[in-house]
Design an enzyme around this catalytic site. Structure first.
Site, PDB file in Angstrom:
ATOM      1  N   GLY A  49      28.570  12.839  82.355  1.00 15.15           N
ATOM      2  CA  GLY A  49      29.678  12.594  82.921  1.00 15.15           C
ATOM      3  C   GLY A  49      30.345  12.624  84.418  1.00 15.15           C
ATOM      4  N   GLU A 103      34.036  19.074  85.451  1.00 14.32           N
ATOM      5  CA  GLU A 103      34.589  18.597  84.388  1.00 14.32           C
ATOM      6  C   GLU A 103      34.381  16.632  85.117  1.00 14.32           C
ATOM      7  OE1 GLU A 103      33.892  17.576  81.747  1.00 14.32           O
ATOM      8  OE2 GLU A 103      33.588  19.359  80.526  1.00 14.32           O
ATOM      9  N   ASP A 104      34.343  15.876  84.069  1.00 17.09           N
ATOM     10  CA  ASP A 104      35.067  14.421  84.396  1.00 17.09           C
ATOM     11  C   ASP A 104      35.872  14.460  83.969  1.00 17.09           C
ATOM     12  OD1 ASP A 104      34.115  14.408  81.601  1.00 17.09           O
ATOM     13  OD2 ASP A 104      32.986  12.720  81.668  1.00 17.09           O
ATOM     14  N   ASP A 107      40.292  16.671  77.932  1.00 16.13           N
ATOM     15  CA  ASP A 107      40.666  15.503  76.384  1.00 16.13           C
ATOM     16  C   ASP A 107      41.664  17.042  75.674  1.00 16.13           C
ATOM     17  OD1 ASP A 107      41.638  13.855  75.748  1.00 16.13           O
ATOM     18  OD2 ASP A 107      40.121  14.331  73.940  1.00 16.13           O
ATOM     19  N   PHE A 158      41.695   6.485  76.104  1.00 15.30           N
ATOM     20  CA  PHE A 158      39.796   6.313  76.329  1.00 15.30           C
ATOM     21  C   PHE A 158      39.848   5.477  77.392  1.00 15.30           C
ATOM     22  CE2 PHE A 158      35.918   5.032  75.554  1.00 15.30           C
ATOM     23  CZ  PHE A 158      35.480   6.837  74.934  1.00 15.30           C
ATOM     24  N   ILE A 159      39.169   6.040  78.332  1.00 14.77           N
ATOM     25  CA  ILE A 159      38.707   5.518  79.819  1.00 14.77           C
ATOM     26  C   ILE A 159      37.577   5.550  79.543  1.00 14.77           C
ATOM     27  CG2 ILE A 159      40.884   6.152  80.361  1.00 14.77           C
ATOM     28  CD1 ILE A 159      39.768   8.310  82.416  1.00 14.77           C
ATOM     29  N   ARG A 171      29.234   4.421  82.826  1.00  9.15           N
ATOM     30  CA  ARG A 171      29.159   5.050  83.334  1.00  9.15           C
ATOM     31  C   ARG A 171      28.915   4.324  85.020  1.00  9.15           C
ATOM     32  NH1 ARG A 171      28.528   9.900  80.377  1.00  9.15           N
ATOM     33  NH2 ARG A 171      27.110   9.567  78.673  1.00  9.15           N
TER      34      ARG A 171
HETATM   35  P1  IMP Z   1      37.541  17.484  75.040  1.00  7.85           P
HETATM   36  O1  IMP Z   1      36.802  18.728  74.649  1.00  7.85           O
HETATM   37  O2  IMP Z   1      38.381  17.469  73.427  1.00  7.85           O
HETATM   38  O3  IMP Z   1      37.988  17.637  76.127  1.00  7.85           O
HETATM   39  O4  IMP Z   1      36.048  16.304  76.103  1.00  7.85           O
HETATM   40  C1  IMP Z   1      35.639  16.431  75.836  1.00  7.85           C
HETATM   41  C2  IMP Z   1      34.740  15.706  76.614  1.00  7.85           C
HETATM   42  O5  IMP Z   1      35.271  14.676  75.759  1.00  7.85           O
HETATM   43  C3  IMP Z   1      34.835  14.365  77.947  1.00  7.85           C
HETATM   44  O6  IMP Z   1      33.799  15.933  78.794  1.00  7.85           O
HETATM   45  C4  IMP Z   1      34.105  13.624  78.129  1.00  7.85           C
HETATM   46  O7  IMP Z   1      32.997  13.233  77.768  1.00  7.85           O
HETATM   47  C5  IMP Z   1      34.339  12.872  76.096  1.00  7.85           C
HETATM   48  N1  IMP Z   1      35.714  12.010  76.197  1.00  7.85           N
HETATM   49  C6  IMP Z   1      36.922  12.490  76.358  1.00  7.85           C
HETATM   50  N2  IMP Z   1      38.399  11.684  76.756  1.00  7.85           N
HETATM   51  C7  IMP Z   1      37.142  10.190  77.266  1.00  7.85           C
HETATM   52  C8  IMP Z   1      37.933   9.071  77.315  1.00  7.85           C
HETATM   53  O8  IMP Z   1      38.763   9.091  77.352  1.00  7.85           O
HETATM   54  N3  IMP Z   1      36.311   7.965  77.806  1.00  7.85           N
HETATM   55  C9  IMP Z   1      35.696   8.874  78.078  1.00  7.85           C
HETATM   56  N4  IMP Z   1      35.243  10.119  77.567  1.00  7.85           N
HETATM   57  C10 IMP Z   1      36.347  11.345  76.995  1.00  7.85           C
HETATM   58 MG    MG Z   2      31.762  15.414  79.120  1.00  4.91          MG
END
Ligand code: IMP
Ligand code: MG
Length: 181
Positions: A49, A103-104, A107, A158-159, A171
């Protein structure tokens, strides 16, 4: 484009490229101030990402630094703690390094906190988290592990776009799109 279709879902324009770029420049300026006197910081860009964010951010940095592209293995071990993941792509020691995780999106924070803990175990000098996007309402570690640099904060939607995908599509888009419900 105002609307795109990825697999079975529609997404509408949410953050135009100009605004994304502006927010990246703001973060770069902060990093330029904070890392001016730090010897050889190491950026760890978490694939897939963050490839686009990382490339755009790096253009605006004016201090010497290294960048490596890493990925978290999704290998599920059979230990009692459940899933055991490791970081692939950087095989040298991280001991004593000033690390910035790129990080992209953060969440719930599960992914980035896992990486953060891996860094601490490797006795880095310092680790900071730098993300293009943060969903403050979803982040589960506020008050414990701070997100040091977040270019933009968004609601719990969700984006896709600018590196982010829906099931591997989306992407490539230069703008960010939100799920059109
Ligand atoms: P986390 O571990 O819950 O913080 O989620 C992290 C990963 O989930 C990110 O690196 C993304 O790959 C994916 N992710 C979380 N939210 C989104 C979103 O809104 N769009 C696309 N990917 C997401
Ligand atoms: Mg990611």
């Amino acid at each position: 484009m105002n609307r795109i279709k990825l697999h079975d879902k529609y997404f509408r324009l949410f953050i135009p490229n100009e605004k994304i770029e502006e927010s990246i420049i703001n973060v770069a300026e902060k990093l330029n101030r904070d890392y001016r006197n730090i010897p050889n910081p190491l950026f760890l860009s978490v694939l897939n990402g963050s490839f686009m964010f990382s490339a755009h951010l790096m253009k605006y940095l004016d201090f010497n630094s290294e960048i490596s592209f890493v990925r978290l293995s999704s290998y599920s071990g059979t230990s009692t703690t459940g899933e055991v993941r490791q970081m692939l792509g950087f095989d040298r020691s991280l001991k004593g390094r000033h690390v910035i995780i790129l990080e992209d999106i953060v969440d719930t924070g599960g992914t980035v906190v896992e990486l953060y803990n891996m860094m601490q175990r490797q006795q880095v000098a310092d680790v900071k988290i730098c993300t293009l996007l943060l969903k403050p309402e979803a982040y589960l570690y506020s008050g414990k592990i701070g997100i040091d640099y977040a270019a933009m904060e968004i609601p719990n939607d969700f984006i896709v776009g600018f590196g982010l995908d829906y099931d591997e599509l989306g992407r490539n888009y230069k703008d960010i799109y939100v799920l059109d419900k």
